[in-house]
Design a protein around this motif. Structure first.
Motif, PDB file in Angstrom:
ATOM      1  N   THR A  59      -5.892   3.010  -3.581  1.00 37.27           N
ATOM      2  CA  THR A  59      -6.449   4.296  -3.598  1.00 37.27           C
ATOM      3  C   THR A  59      -6.956   4.854  -4.796  1.00 37.27           C
ATOM      4  OG1 THR A  59      -5.902   4.814  -1.120  1.00 37.27           O
ATOM      5  CG2 THR A  59      -6.738   6.592  -2.494  1.00 37.27           C
ATOM      6  N   ILE A  60      -6.056   4.642  -5.735  1.00 37.68           N
ATOM      7  CA  ILE A  60      -6.190   5.539  -6.860  1.00 37.68           C
ATOM      8  C   ILE A  60      -7.308   4.561  -7.895  1.00 37.68           C
ATOM      9  CG2 ILE A  60      -5.245   5.496  -9.276  1.00 37.68           C
ATOM     10  CD1 ILE A  60      -2.740   6.486  -7.639  1.00 37.68           C
ATOM     11  N   VAL A  61      -7.347   3.155  -7.664  1.00 38.97           N
ATOM     12  CA  VAL A  61      -8.082   2.454  -8.383  1.00 38.97           C
ATOM     13  C   VAL A  61      -9.199   2.457  -7.763  1.00 38.97           C
ATOM     14  CG1 VAL A  61      -6.436   0.955  -9.697  1.00 38.97           C
ATOM     15  CG2 VAL A  61      -7.208   0.113  -7.614  1.00 38.97           C
ATOM     16  N   LEU A  62      -9.372   2.340  -6.593  1.00 37.42           N
ATOM     17  CA  LEU A  62     -10.847   2.403  -5.796  1.00 37.42           C
ATOM     18  C   LEU A  62     -11.380   3.911  -6.143  1.00 37.42           C
ATOM     19  CD1 LEU A  62      -9.943   0.721  -2.387  1.00 37.42           C
ATOM     20  CD2 LEU A  62     -11.414  -0.181  -3.914  1.00 37.42           C
ATOM     21  N   LEU A  63     -10.910   4.834  -6.158  1.00 43.83           N
ATOM     22  CA  LEU A  63     -11.429   6.098  -6.499  1.00 43.83           C
ATOM     23  C   LEU A  63     -12.051   6.257  -7.806  1.00 43.83           C
ATOM     24  CD1 LEU A  63     -12.022   9.160  -5.980  1.00 43.83           C
ATOM     25  CD2 LEU A  63      -9.681   9.702  -6.683  1.00 43.83           C
ATOM     26  N   LYS A  64     -11.335   5.682  -8.772  1.00 40.75           N
ATOM     27  CA  LYS A  64     -11.691   5.393 -10.234  1.00 40.75           C
ATOM     28  C   LYS A  64     -12.850   4.559 -10.226  1.00 40.75           C
ATOM     29  CE  LYS A  64     -11.475   2.442 -13.095  1.00 40.75           C
ATOM     30  NZ  LYS A  64     -12.543   2.510 -13.567  1.00 40.75           N
ATOM     31  N   MET A  65     -12.954   3.484  -9.376  1.00 40.92           N
ATOM     32  CA  MET A  65     -14.054   2.812  -9.397  1.00 40.92           C
ATOM     33  C   MET A  65     -15.286   3.326  -8.879  1.00 40.92           C
ATOM     34  SD  MET A  65     -14.596  -1.173  -8.129  1.00 40.92           S
ATOM     35  CE  MET A  65     -14.300  -0.689  -6.340  1.00 40.92           C
ATOM     36  N   LEU A  66     -14.819   4.245  -7.650  1.00 41.32           N
ATOM     37  CA  LEU A  66     -16.085   4.607  -7.055  1.00 41.32           C
ATOM     38  C   LEU A  66     -16.688   5.894  -8.002  1.00 41.32           C
ATOM     39  CD1 LEU A  66     -17.289   5.085  -4.271  1.00 41.32           C
ATOM     40  CD2 LEU A  66     -15.401   6.739  -3.666  1.00 41.32           C
ATOM     41  N   LEU A  75     -15.227   3.791 -22.219  1.00 45.50           N
ATOM     42  CA  LEU A  75     -16.221   4.819 -22.358  1.00 45.50           C
ATOM     43  C   LEU A  75     -16.129   5.633 -23.540  1.00 45.50           C
ATOM     44  CD1 LEU A  75     -15.694   5.859 -18.521  1.00 45.50           C
ATOM     45  CD2 LEU A  75     -17.589   4.467 -19.565  1.00 45.50           C
ATOM     46  N   LEU A  76     -15.236   5.434 -24.241  1.00 44.98           N
ATOM     47  CA  LEU A  76     -14.823   6.641 -25.322  1.00 44.98           C
ATOM     48  C   LEU A  76     -15.635   6.245 -26.628  1.00 44.98           C
ATOM     49  CD1 LEU A  76     -11.192   7.883 -25.434  1.00 44.98           C
ATOM     50  CD2 LEU A  76     -13.288   9.166 -24.707  1.00 44.98           C
ATOM     51  N   PRO A  77     -15.950   5.079 -27.142  1.00 46.10           N
ATOM     52  CA  PRO A  77     -15.123   3.854 -26.818  1.00 46.10           C
ATOM     53  C   PRO A  77     -14.026   3.641 -28.035  1.00 46.10           C
ATOM     54  CG  PRO A  77     -17.027   3.131 -28.427  1.00 46.10           C
ATOM     55  CD  PRO A  77     -16.941   4.620 -27.927  1.00 46.10           C
ATOM     56  N   LEU A  78     -12.922   2.990 -27.561  1.00 43.78           N
ATOM     57  CA  LEU A  78     -11.668   2.910 -28.493  1.00 43.78           C
ATOM     58  C   LEU A  78     -11.889   1.441 -29.159  1.00 43.78           C
ATOM     59  CD1 LEU A  78      -8.912   4.085 -26.202  1.00 43.78           C
ATOM     60  CD2 LEU A  78      -9.837   5.160 -27.971  1.00 43.78           C
ATOM     61  N   CYS A  99     -18.732  -1.219 -17.687  1.00 43.42           N
ATOM     62  CA  CYS A  99     -17.297  -0.769 -17.328  1.00 43.42           C
ATOM     63  C   CYS A  99     -17.060  -0.919 -15.469  1.00 43.42           C
ATOM     64  CB  CYS A  99     -16.964   0.556 -17.708  1.00 43.42           C
ATOM     65  SG  CYS A  99     -15.413   1.197 -17.427  1.00 43.42           S
ATOM     66  N   HIS A 100     -18.308  -0.320 -14.962  1.00 41.95           N
ATOM     67  CA  HIS A 100     -18.251  -0.502 -13.678  1.00 41.95           C
ATOM     68  C   HIS A 100     -18.078  -1.861 -12.999  1.00 41.95           C
ATOM     69  CE1 HIS A 100     -20.259   1.392  -9.532  1.00 41.95           C
ATOM     70  NE2 HIS A 100     -19.053   0.870  -9.366  1.00 41.95           N
ATOM     71  N   GLN A 101     -18.978  -2.641 -13.581  1.00 43.71           N
ATOM     72  CA  GLN A 101     -19.181  -4.206 -13.331  1.00 43.71           C
ATOM     73  C   GLN A 101     -17.525  -4.786 -13.438  1.00 43.71           C
ATOM     74  OE1 GLN A 101     -21.612  -5.996 -11.994  1.00 43.71           O
ATOM     75  NE2 GLN A 101     -20.130  -7.504 -11.708  1.00 43.71           N
ATOM     76  N   ASN A 102     -16.885  -4.344 -14.500  1.00 45.35           N
ATOM     77  CA  ASN A 102     -15.630  -4.994 -14.867  1.00 45.35           C
ATOM     78  C   ASN A 102     -14.753  -4.509 -13.913  1.00 45.35           C
ATOM     79  OD1 ASN A 102     -12.943  -5.064 -16.309  1.00 45.35           O
ATOM     80  ND2 ASN A 102     -14.161  -6.342 -17.382  1.00 45.35           N
ATOM     81  N   ASP A 103     -14.778  -3.378 -13.417  1.00 45.83           N
ATOM     82  CA  ASP A 103     -14.062  -2.648 -12.092  1.00 45.83           C
ATOM     83  C   ASP A 103     -14.082  -3.694 -11.083  1.00 45.83           C
ATOM     84  OD1 ASP A 103     -12.721  -0.844 -13.599  1.00 45.83           O
ATOM     85  OD2 ASP A 103     -14.085   0.826 -12.632  1.00 45.83           O
ATOM     86  N   LEU A 104     -15.265  -3.862 -10.831  1.00 41.05           N
ATOM     87  CA  LEU A 104     -15.784  -4.510  -9.545  1.00 41.05           C
ATOM     88  C   LEU A 104     -15.230  -6.091  -9.504  1.00 41.05           C
ATOM     89  CD1 LEU A 104     -19.471  -3.830  -8.932  1.00 41.05           C
ATOM     90  CD2 LEU A 104     -17.717  -3.172  -7.373  1.00 41.05           C
TER      91      LEU A 104
END
Length: 154
Positions: free
Chosen positions: A18-25, A121-124, A74-79
């Motif tokens: 749920t945590i990682v799905l929420l992050k992705m969402l 996102l920052l990017p580091l 970043c979103h694509q990488n999450d998927l």
């Protein structure tokens, strides 16, 4: 089946999934925010909705912006990483691992994915993003190995 649902391992799996799905969402609204912030849209109706009345302004708004693309990547990488984790993590939970082993896998994966997004996102500077991606992928492959190992004992 009710034994699985009542187990601490399944609860841990459910929580970290749920945590990682929420992050992705959350990446979808974040993409929208950057599109509006930079007036960088992919559809004419979005450009019109944000003030593009004439053809010249529509052309200016119909563009690619680096910040929008960074969030999209970043979103694509999450998927590409979270969806396999969800499926493999469930199979892993079904093998009946020790709670400590399961928690280690789930927590490291969730932490790696959250850090990956922050680094993206920052990017580091690299290799922070690449290392966090490899850690998450390594956790997923560790679960794959454990699932296959358990299956071969049958």
């Amino acid at each position: 089946m009710s034994e699985l649902i009542d187990s601490d391992v399944f609860l841990a799996y459910s929580t970290y999934s749920t945590i990682v799905l929420l992050k992705m969402l959350l990446m979808g609204p974040l993409t929208g925010y950057f599109r509006v912030k930079h007036l960088a849209f992919v559809s004419v109706e979005d450009a019109k909705a944000h003030g593009a009345k004439d053809e010249e302004t529509k052309k200016q708004y119909m563009r690619i912006h680096p910040d929008v693309e960074r969030v999209r990547r970043c979103h694509q990488n999450d998927l590409e990483n979270i969806i396999p984790f969800i499926g493999i993590g469930l199979l892993f939970a079904l093998t009946g691992p020790d709670l400590s082993t399961a928690l280690l896998h789930f927590r490291i994966f969730a932490g790696a994915r959250i850090f990956h997004s922050i680094a993206y996102l920052l990017p580091l500077p690299q290799p922070s993003r690449g290392l966090s991606w490899m850690v998450g992928l390594g956790v997923t492959f560790s679960m794959v190995y454990r699932v296959l190992k358990a299956g071969m004992r049958l």
